[in-house]
Design an enzyme around this catalytic site. Structure first.
Site, short mmCIF file in Angstrom:
data_model
loop_
_atom_site.label_atom_id
_atom_site.label_comp_id
_atom_site.label_asym_id
_atom_site.label_seq_id
_atom_site.Cartn_x
_atom_site.Cartn_y
_atom_site.Cartn_z
N ASP A 85 46.68 12.19 -0.40
CA ASP A 85 45.66 12.63 0.36
C ASP A 85 44.10 12.39 -0.14
O ASP A 85 43.22 11.65 0.59
CB ASP A 85 45.33 14.03 1.16
CG ASP A 85 46.62 13.96 2.28
OD1 ASP A 85 47.19 13.01 2.50
OD2 ASP A 85 46.63 14.97 2.84
N CYS A 139 60.53 0.01 16.24
CA CYS A 139 60.29 1.09 17.65
C CYS A 139 60.77 0.24 18.66
O CYS A 139 60.99 0.85 19.77
CB CYS A 139 59.01 1.46 17.64
SG CYS A 139 58.39 2.52 16.59
N CYS A 145 56.66 8.70 22.13
CA CYS A 145 55.73 9.28 21.36
C CYS A 145 54.52 8.98 22.06
O CYS A 145 53.70 9.94 22.21
CB CYS A 145 55.62 8.72 19.83
SG CYS A 145 55.42 6.97 19.72
N CYS A 149 52.03 12.73 24.04
CA CYS A 149 50.95 13.04 23.52
C CYS A 149 50.28 13.97 24.47
O CYS A 149 49.90 13.22 25.65
CB CYS A 149 50.07 12.19 22.92
SG CYS A 149 48.32 12.96 22.25
N CYS A 195 54.26 14.13 19.07
CA CYS A 195 54.69 12.70 19.03
C CYS A 195 55.77 12.26 17.91
O CYS A 195 56.23 11.39 17.78
CB CYS A 195 53.56 11.77 18.50
SG CYS A 195 52.72 11.91 16.93
N CYS A 199 60.64 11.68 18.76
CA CYS A 199 61.14 10.23 18.07
C CYS A 199 62.44 10.33 17.84
O CYS A 199 63.09 11.16 17.17
CB CYS A 199 60.39 10.02 16.83
SG CYS A 199 60.77 8.69 16.01
C1 B12 Z 1 42.93 11.48 8.05
C2 B12 Z 1 44.21 11.68 8.29
C3 B12 Z 1 44.60 12.34 9.53
C4 B12 Z 1 43.67 12.29 10.78
C5 B12 Z 1 43.69 11.00 11.44
C6 B12 Z 1 45.21 10.30 11.59
C7 B12 Z 1 45.14 8.81 11.57
N1 B12 Z 1 46.24 8.46 12.39
O1 B12 Z 1 44.50 8.22 11.05
C8 B12 Z 1 44.27 13.47 11.61
C9 B12 Z 1 43.92 14.84 11.38
C10 B12 Z 1 44.38 13.43 13.08
C11 B12 Z 1 45.87 13.49 11.13
C12 B12 Z 1 46.97 13.84 11.66
C13 B12 Z 1 48.16 13.93 11.40
N2 B12 Z 1 48.74 13.70 9.96
CO1 B12 Z 1 47.38 13.35 8.68
N3 B12 Z 1 46.56 11.95 7.11
C14 B12 Z 1 45.17 11.76 7.13
C15 B12 Z 1 45.16 10.85 5.89
C16 B12 Z 1 44.28 11.87 5.12
C17 B12 Z 1 44.18 9.56 6.01
C18 B12 Z 1 44.71 8.57 7.31
C19 B12 Z 1 44.13 7.62 7.45
O2 B12 Z 1 43.55 6.88 6.08
N4 B12 Z 1 43.68 7.14 8.52
C20 B12 Z 1 42.90 5.79 8.76
C21 B12 Z 1 43.79 5.15 9.52
C22 B12 Z 1 43.28 3.60 10.01
O3 B12 Z 1 44.89 4.53 8.46
P1 B12 Z 1 46.53 4.82 8.88
O4 B12 Z 1 46.80 5.14 10.29
O5 B12 Z 1 46.85 6.13 7.71
O6 B12 Z 1 47.14 3.41 8.36
C23 B12 Z 1 46.81 2.39 9.03
C24 B12 Z 1 46.05 1.32 8.32
O7 B12 Z 1 46.53 1.71 6.78
C25 B12 Z 1 46.22 0.05 8.88
N5 B12 Z 1 46.20 -1.03 7.83
C26 B12 Z 1 47.18 -1.40 7.28
N6 B12 Z 1 46.97 -2.39 6.25
C27 B12 Z 1 45.54 -2.49 6.41
C28 B12 Z 1 44.59 -3.03 5.40
C29 B12 Z 1 43.31 -2.90 5.91
C30 B12 Z 1 42.22 -3.68 4.99
C31 B12 Z 1 42.71 -1.73 6.87
C32 B12 Z 1 41.43 -1.63 7.12
C33 B12 Z 1 43.70 -1.24 7.47
C34 B12 Z 1 45.30 -1.45 7.55
O8 B12 Z 1 47.68 0.07 9.28
C35 B12 Z 1 47.92 1.38 9.37
C36 B12 Z 1 49.22 1.96 10.18
O9 B12 Z 1 48.49 2.14 11.54
C37 B12 Z 1 46.31 10.72 5.28
C38 B12 Z 1 46.71 10.78 4.00
C39 B12 Z 1 46.31 9.01 3.29
N7 B12 Z 1 45.37 9.27 2.30
O10 B12 Z 1 46.74 8.27 4.05
C40 B12 Z 1 47.36 11.77 5.98
C41 B12 Z 1 48.64 11.54 6.64
C42 B12 Z 1 48.49 10.22 7.32
N8 B12 Z 1 48.89 12.29 7.70
C43 B12 Z 1 49.94 13.05 7.58
C44 B12 Z 1 50.46 13.98 8.50
C45 B12 Z 1 51.76 14.59 8.23
C46 B12 Z 1 49.99 14.26 9.80
C47 B12 Z 1 50.56 14.76 10.94
C48 B12 Z 1 51.88 14.60 11.30
C49 B12 Z 1 50.24 16.34 10.66
C50 B12 Z 1 50.46 17.39 11.72
N9 B12 Z 1 51.71 17.44 12.36
O11 B12 Z 1 49.59 17.81 12.56
C51 B12 Z 1 49.32 14.22 12.24
C52 B12 Z 1 49.90 12.94 12.66
C53 B12 Z 1 48.97 12.39 13.40
C54 B12 Z 1 49.54 10.80 13.85
N10 B12 Z 1 50.13 10.74 14.93
O12 B12 Z 1 48.91 10.02 13.18
C55 B12 Z 1 50.95 12.21 6.50
C56 B12 Z 1 51.70 11.28 7.15
C57 B12 Z 1 53.30 11.24 6.97
C58 B12 Z 1 53.90 10.37 7.64
N11 B12 Z 1 55.30 10.34 7.68
O13 B12 Z 1 53.24 9.27 8.11
C59 B12 Z 1 49.83 11.79 5.60
C60 B12 Z 1 50.29 10.38 5.06
C61 B12 Z 1 49.50 12.62 4.44
C62 B12 Z 1 50.65 12.81 3.38
N12 B12 Z 1 50.19 12.61 2.37
O14 B12 Z 1 51.71 12.85 3.60
N13 B12 Z 1 45.73 12.90 9.94
#
Ligand code: B12
Length: 309
Positions: A85, A139, A145, A149, A195, A199
């Protein structure tokens, strides 16, 4: 969560000067934390706490394990940087690329045979490791999921409007929550599993054995709404030391509990809400006013405009 935007450049490239410029590999770790429903661990009464927060703070546990991996790589002459994180790494995207699982329509990383209740950690390293095959999404046509929500936070598959996500609202969001969202939040007081609960990949998940579960809760939460509402910041921090719940702080959790009481449809909670109208924090007092109106109107959760008088 402005830091997400501020670190976007580093996030998009682990070879960014802010990470590991000569990186060649990303190691991804998924640590399961599935556990069966247990009312004693689910939160204050009434109120639900997301599963990931029932036990010890995963940041602390996983960090210790990843540090060992980092040290091993450094001792072998490589640069290495772990992250759970805190550092700007797209953990889920890397987990998919590393073949650990696939990103589901709910944005969560799903490990077939294990489920989505896994914590993720990474080590970015200059070591040249043989890559695993990325896992393709599995999926199919399922949209359980997206439909589950409570606040309609999904704009579509893999697209979450975090500003509507109950997890964001209960843990990260400071201040008042929009009344229409409050009314949809149900009984979640910290995080949300809606969500993930529906699943199909989580139907077969198996909880780790208690003696080999590093996240196992040390004590049941067993907290009453009254106790939480009366808690000051310092007592709260002490009570939740080592727990993910510490992050929300006393005021946010009190606000969330008040919202859950208002959504309960149970008029026995009226006296606690009356008391909450005098809470030290304005945000709790205001949420209590709206919660009282919802309860008074006898509205079941998720209907109508909570601000209607
Ligand atoms: C900010 C954050 C949140 C935010 C925003 C969530 C979100 N969807 O982004 C909030 C507070 C809402 C949240 C909620 C939760 N979170 Co959270 N969160 C994070 C955090 C710190 C950053 C996520 C992030 O970067 N988001 C921004 C979006 C854009 O990125 P992403 O969805 O992660 O990934 C996408 C991009 O990477 C994109 N992508 C792929 N390739 C590329 C390349 C480029 C160049 C770009 C731009 C994008 C891209 O595709 C991906 C898939 O959609 C991570 C830890 C981490 N460092 O990753 C934990 C993390 C994602 N969270 C986690 C958890 C457990 C949760 C919750 C389940 C907690 C809960 N029970 O309440 C919920 C789930 C909500 C959901 N359905 O997503 C876990 C997920 C574990 C898993 N099995 O997936 C993580 C990984 C923490 C951990 N270290 O375990 N979270």
């Amino acid at each position: 969560m402005e830091w997400l935007a501020e670190t976007a450049e580093v996030r998009a490239d682990p070879r960014h000067p802010g990470m590991v410029p000569r990186a060649r590999s990303v190691l991804v770790v998924a640590a399961p934390y599935a556990r069966p429903n247990d009312p004693a661990r689910m939160g204050p009464s009434p109120g639900r706490v997301a599963r990931y927060a029932w036990g010890r703070d995963y940041h602390n546990v996983l960090r210790r394990q990843l540090r060992k991996l980092e040290r091993m790589l450094r001792e072998a002459g490589h640069e290495a940087r772990y992250s759970v994180d805190a550092r700007p790494v797209f953990e889920r995207a890397w987990a998919q690329r590393a073949g650990v699982g696939f990103v589901g329509k709910n944005c969560c990383l799903i490990v077939p045979g294990v489920g989505s209740h896994v914590f993720l950690g990474t080590v970015v390293t200059t070591a040249e490791l043989e890559p695993d095959e990325p896992m393709a999404p599995r999926c199919g046509r399922c949209t359980l999921c997206l439909d589950a929500c409570p606040t309609g936070a999904f704009l579509g598959p893999h697209r979450l409007d975090a500003r509507r996500c109950v997890s964001y609202l209960t843990i990260e969001h400071e201040g008042a929550i929009a009344p229409e969202l409050e009314a949809q939040m149900g009984d979640w007081v910290f995080g949300c599993d809606a969500c993930q609960d529906v699943c199909p990949y989580n139907r077969t998940e198996r909880p780790p054995a208690p003696d080999s579960d590093p996240y196992a809760p040390s004590a049941p939460l067993e907290l009453s709404a009254e106790a939480l509402l009366a808690m000051g910041d310092e007592t709260y921090r002490e009570r939740f030391e080592g727990s993910p719940l510490r992050r929300a702080g006393a005021t946010r959790l009190a606000r969330n509990v008040v919202i859950a009481l208002g959504n309960s449809g149970d008029r026995r909670h009226l006296p606690v809400l009356e008391e909450a109208r005098h809470h030290r924090a304005p945000v709790v007092r205001e949420a209590a006013e709206r919660a009282l109106r919802r309860l008074d109107a006898g509205e079941p959760a998720r209907t109508g405009d909570a601000d209607d008088r």
